[in-house]
Design an enzyme around this catalytic site. Structure first.
Site, PDB file in Angstrom:
ATOM      1  N   LYS A 133       0.818  -1.222   0.000  1.00 10.06           N
ATOM      2  CA  LYS A 133       0.000   0.000   0.000  1.00 10.06           C
ATOM      3  C   LYS A 133       0.845   1.263   0.000  1.00 10.06           C
ATOM      4  O   LYS A 133       0.509   2.242  -0.653  1.00 10.06           O
ATOM      5  CB  LYS A 133      -0.942  -0.008   1.219  1.00 10.06           C
ATOM      6  CG  LYS A 133      -1.990  -1.114   1.167  1.00 10.06           C
ATOM      7  CD  LYS A 133      -2.848  -1.140   2.418  1.00 10.06           C
ATOM      8  CE  LYS A 133      -2.098  -1.606   3.635  1.00 10.06           C
ATOM      9  NZ  LYS A 133      -1.680  -3.023   3.594  1.00 10.06           N
ATOM     10  N   ALA A 184       1.923  -1.868  11.577  1.00  7.12           N
ATOM     11  CA  ALA A 184       1.836  -1.903  10.116  1.00  7.12           C
ATOM     12  C   ALA A 184       2.974  -1.089   9.535  1.00  7.12           C
ATOM     13  O   ALA A 184       3.177   0.060   9.911  1.00  7.12           O
ATOM     14  CB  ALA A 184       0.496  -1.315   9.672  1.00  7.12           C
ATOM     15  N   GLY A 185       3.734  -1.701   8.617  1.00  9.78           N
ATOM     16  CA  GLY A 185       4.835  -0.979   7.994  1.00  9.78           C
ATOM     17  C   GLY A 185       4.596  -0.782   6.518  1.00  9.78           C
ATOM     18  O   GLY A 185       4.429  -1.757   5.789  1.00  9.78           O
ATOM     19  N   HIS A 186       4.551   0.468   6.062  1.00 11.21           N
ATOM     20  CA  HIS A 186       4.402   0.748   4.637  1.00 11.21           C
ATOM     21  C   HIS A 186       5.777   1.109   4.076  1.00 11.21           C
ATOM     22  O   HIS A 186       6.385   2.095   4.490  1.00 11.21           O
ATOM     23  CB  HIS A 186       3.415   1.897   4.413  1.00 11.21           C
ATOM     24  CG  HIS A 186       2.000   1.499   4.714  1.00 11.21           C
ATOM     25  ND1 HIS A 186       0.933   2.354   4.584  1.00 11.21           N
ATOM     26  CD2 HIS A 186       1.484   0.331   5.126  1.00 11.21           C
ATOM     27  CE1 HIS A 186      -0.186   1.728   4.920  1.00 11.21           C
ATOM     28  NE2 HIS A 186       0.138   0.506   5.255  1.00 11.21           N
ATOM     29  N   THR A 187       6.251   0.284   3.145  1.00 15.92           N
ATOM     30  CA  THR A 187       7.593   0.471   2.588  1.00 15.92           C
ATOM     31  C   THR A 187       7.518   1.231   1.269  1.00 15.92           C
ATOM     32  O   THR A 187       6.726   0.894   0.397  1.00 15.92           O
ATOM     33  CB  THR A 187       8.266  -0.895   2.355  1.00 15.92           C
ATOM     34  OG1 THR A 187       8.273  -1.618   3.586  1.00 15.92           O
ATOM     35  CG2 THR A 187       9.688  -0.718   1.863  1.00 15.92           C
ATOM     36  N   GLN A 204      -2.764  -2.665   7.401  1.00 17.88           N
ATOM     37  CA  GLN A 204      -3.054  -4.105   7.352  1.00 17.88           C
ATOM     38  C   GLN A 204      -3.893  -4.473   6.116  1.00 17.88           C
ATOM     39  O   GLN A 204      -3.716  -3.880   5.070  1.00 17.88           O
ATOM     40  CB  GLN A 204      -3.744  -4.574   8.643  1.00 17.88           C
ATOM     41  CG  GLN A 204      -2.817  -4.615   9.834  1.00 17.88           C
ATOM     42  CD  GLN A 204      -3.002  -3.439  10.760  1.00 17.88           C
ATOM     43  OE1 GLN A 204      -3.967  -2.697  10.684  1.00 17.88           O
ATOM     44  NE2 GLN A 204      -2.073  -3.246  11.650  1.00 17.88           N
ATOM     45  N   THR A 226      -6.493  -8.228  13.414  1.00 15.01           N
ATOM     46  CA  THR A 226      -6.032  -7.048  14.134  1.00 15.01           C
ATOM     47  C   THR A 226      -7.202  -6.506  14.971  1.00 15.01           C
ATOM     48  O   THR A 226      -8.278  -7.102  14.992  1.00 15.01           O
ATOM     49  CB  THR A 226      -5.471  -5.989  13.158  1.00 15.01           C
ATOM     50  OG1 THR A 226      -4.736  -5.010  13.899  1.00 15.01           O
ATOM     51  CG2 THR A 226      -6.559  -5.328  12.326  1.00 15.01           C
ATOM     52  N   GLY A 252      10.283  -7.907  10.650  1.00 14.82           N
ATOM     53  CA  GLY A 252      11.300  -8.769  10.068  1.00 14.82           C
ATOM     54  C   GLY A 252      10.867 -10.227   9.980  1.00 14.82           C
ATOM     55  O   GLY A 252      11.636 -11.093   9.550  1.00 14.82           O
ATOM     56  N   ARG A 253       9.644 -10.507  10.409  1.00 14.53           N
ATOM     57  CA  ARG A 253       9.170 -11.891  10.413  1.00 14.53           C
ATOM     58  C   ARG A 253       8.990 -12.414   8.990  1.00 14.53           C
ATOM     59  O   ARG A 253       8.514 -11.705   8.106  1.00 14.53           O
ATOM     60  CB  ARG A 253       7.822 -12.002  11.148  1.00 14.53           C
ATOM     61  CG  ARG A 253       7.945 -11.859  12.647  1.00 14.53           C
ATOM     62  CD  ARG A 253       6.648 -12.214  13.350  1.00 14.53           C
ATOM     63  NE  ARG A 253       5.577 -11.263  13.076  1.00 14.53           N
ATOM     64  CZ  ARG A 253       4.364 -11.347  13.619  1.00 14.53           C
ATOM     65  NH1 ARG A 253       4.075 -12.347  14.441  1.00 14.53           N
ATOM     66  NH2 ARG A 253       3.438 -10.446  13.349  1.00 14.53           N
ATOM     67  N   LYS A 254       9.351 -13.681   8.800  1.00 12.10           N
ATOM     68  CA  LYS A 254       9.173 -14.316   7.493  1.00 12.10           C
ATOM     69  C   LYS A 254       7.685 -14.482   7.226  1.00 12.10           C
ATOM     70  O   LYS A 254       6.929 -14.911   8.091  1.00 12.10           O
ATOM     71  CB  LYS A 254       9.861 -15.684   7.500  1.00 12.10           C
ATOM     72  CG  LYS A 254       9.822 -16.394   6.156  1.00 12.10           C
ATOM     73  CD  LYS A 254      10.534 -17.737   6.233  1.00 12.10           C
ATOM     74  CE  LYS A 254      10.438 -18.462   4.890  1.00 12.10           C
ATOM     75  NZ  LYS A 254      11.085 -19.789   4.943  1.00 12.10           N
ATOM     76  N   ASP A 257       5.845  -9.347 -10.904  1.00 14.11           N
ATOM     77  CA  ASP A 257       7.137  -9.865 -11.362  1.00 14.11           C
ATOM     78  C   ASP A 257       7.621 -11.072 -10.570  1.00 14.11           C
ATOM     79  O   ASP A 257       8.439 -11.850 -11.052  1.00 14.11           O
ATOM     80  CB  ASP A 257       8.189  -8.754 -11.298  1.00 14.11           C
ATOM     81  CG  ASP A 257       8.273  -8.113  -9.909  1.00 14.11           C
ATOM     82  OD1 ASP A 257       7.255  -7.520  -9.487  1.00 14.11           O
ATOM     83  OD2 ASP A 257       9.321  -8.221  -9.255  1.00 14.11           O
ATOM     84  N   SER A 315       1.907  -3.387 -10.707  1.00 10.90           N
ATOM     85  CA  SER A 315       3.264  -3.108 -10.247  1.00 10.90           C
ATOM     86  C   SER A 315       4.183  -4.241 -10.686  1.00 10.90           C
ATOM     87  O   SER A 315       3.859  -5.418 -10.499  1.00 10.90           O
ATOM     88  CB  SER A 315       3.287  -2.979  -8.720  1.00 10.90           C
ATOM     89  OG  SER A 315       4.611  -2.807  -8.265  1.00 10.90           O
TER      90      SER A 315
END
Length: 426
Positions: free
Chosen positions: A17, A40-43, A223, A238, A301-303, A332, A410
């Protein structure tokens, strides 16, 4: 009055997102977060830099945009301070561009301890929480015991805080859970003072006023739909409403103000932590998806667990959110596969269904359709005219199944690796 567009995840989170909000941001005046917390991490990746946003809206990289943290968000002052300082150090000073709702709830140091204590008490029945205190904060909100951003402006804030902390300490004592928050509490109180550099607003009045003035607004969810507290794979969810309706309650926007709903999904499926996952793969294909997709949590960092796309869950998500436009991420990642599978139904106790069931914990067997892979590197492509026939067929298959057009595709992590398939008529 202008409509409010909403962008949210349709799977179990981690759909990408952040990147898409950054791509869409130039078309809007206001970017707003409406729920969730720093779990929640948005990269976002552009110009050779990588940023992970946990609480701050993804529109902050566009200098002239207003960014709002809505009342539905829960904020950890320490993590907020870290995030804001890192962004300021990289040349993105937010003090003039970021506004925070007075009604947003604060994550206290003891909330994180409670989170860990509750998980420990569950033994083998763990939900797989990130342990950041999100659940206990929302619990306090619903039970009318929470502390809000606006409370930090009160002259008796210290007393309000101590009273809330004492309540948590009594619970922790009953759970026989050992902890020490001395240092964390010191940092937390310092971070509260830091946050006062930002403008605290009555966000419901503020955003509606701007909409009346003709401003455009994009609401950013955290999320994903399948983690919604009401409609997700409960109890492995959540603590907030991640669906489109959450934008209304998390910002104070009326339902009739909702315009386009962008539903974002991966070309395959992932999940972090515990909980059912019907299309999960435990073989070399699952490992290959994880390696090619770099499937590790941006914050934890969790797989991530990986599997084929689940169109039963996606149809359900499209229905719940009223999705008008689809955005497919990480296309891709599937470049190397000879055959690609898509789950089109579930077999539950021997009976086939296309409806998402009350519980997916029981033994569910996915029913797959197989499609030919495209065996082509999509990452260098800049137009849909370059798409191989098999990839176009995969997109068309998804559109037919979901009944909604795929507007954006994308083909890589960078901002530039985003292909708009058609332009809006307006």
């Amino acid at each position: 009055m202008n409509k409010v567009d909403v962008l949210l995840g349709l799977q179990w989170g981690d759909e990408g997102k952040g990147k898409i909000v950054d791509v869409l941001t130039p078309h809007y005046d206001i970017i707003a977060r409406f729920q969730g917390g720093p779990n929640a991490g948005h990269t976002l990746e552009f110009e050779g830099e990588k940023y992970v946003l946990r609480s701050i809206p993804s529109g902050i990289f566009q200098g002239d945009k207003i960014n709002v943290i809505g009342n539905g968000v829960v904020l950890n002052p320490i993590l907020f301070k870290e995030e804001a300082e890192q962004l300021a150090a990289s040349g993105h000073d937010l003090t003039q561009r970021l506004l925070i709702s007075k009604k947003a709830h604060l994550i206290m140091p003891t909330h994180g301890i409670l989170d860990k204590a509750y998980e420990a008490a569950k033994g083998k029945a763990k939900v797989g929480t990130t342990g950041k205190g999100i659940g206990p904060t929302y619990t306090d909100k619903v039970s009318r015991n929470g502390i809000r951003i606006g409370d930090t402006l009160r002259t008796d804030f210290k007393e309000v805080y101590e009273k809330a902390k004492a309540r948590h300490e009594a619970i922790l004592k009953s759970l026989n859970f050992e902890y020490d928050i001395t240092e964390t509490e010191k940092q937390w109180l310092e971070a509260i003072e830091y946050m006062k550099r930002f403008r605290f607003i009555d966000s419901e009045h503020y955003v509606n006023r701007l909409l009346n003035e003709g401003k455009t607004m994009l609401c950013e969810g955290a999320q994903g739909t399948m983690l919604d507290v009401d409609f997700g794979s409960y109890p492995f969810v959540t603590s907030s409403n991640t669906i489109c309706a959450g934008a209304c309650t998390g910002l104070g926007v009326a339902p009739n103000k909702i315009g386009d709903v962008y539903g974002i999904f991966k070309a395959y499926c992932t999940r972090v932590g515990a909980g059912p996952f019907p299309t999960e793969l435990f073989d070399e294909t699952g490992d290959e998806l994880g390696q090619r997709g770099h499937e590790f949590g941006a914050v934890t960092g969790r797989k991530r667990r990986c599997g084929w796309i689940d169109l039963v869950a996606l149809k359900y998500a499209v229905m719940l959110n009223g999705v008008t436009k689809l955005i497919m991420m990480k296309s891709d990642v599937l470049d190397t596969f000879d055959t690609i599978k898509a789950c089109v139904a579930y077999r539950v106790n021997g009976k086939e269904t296309e409806d998402f069931p009350f519980s997916i914990e029981e033994s569910i067997e996915p029913v797959y359709t197989e499609l030919p892979g495209w065996k082509t590197d999509l990452t260098k492509m800049t137009s849909e005219d370059e798409f191989p026939e098999e990839f176009n067929a995969y997109i068309s298959f998804i559109e037919d199944e979901l009944g909604v057009p795929v507007k954006i595709v994308s083909v890589g992590p960078d901002r530039e690796q985003t292909i708009v398939r058609y332009e809006d008529n307006d």
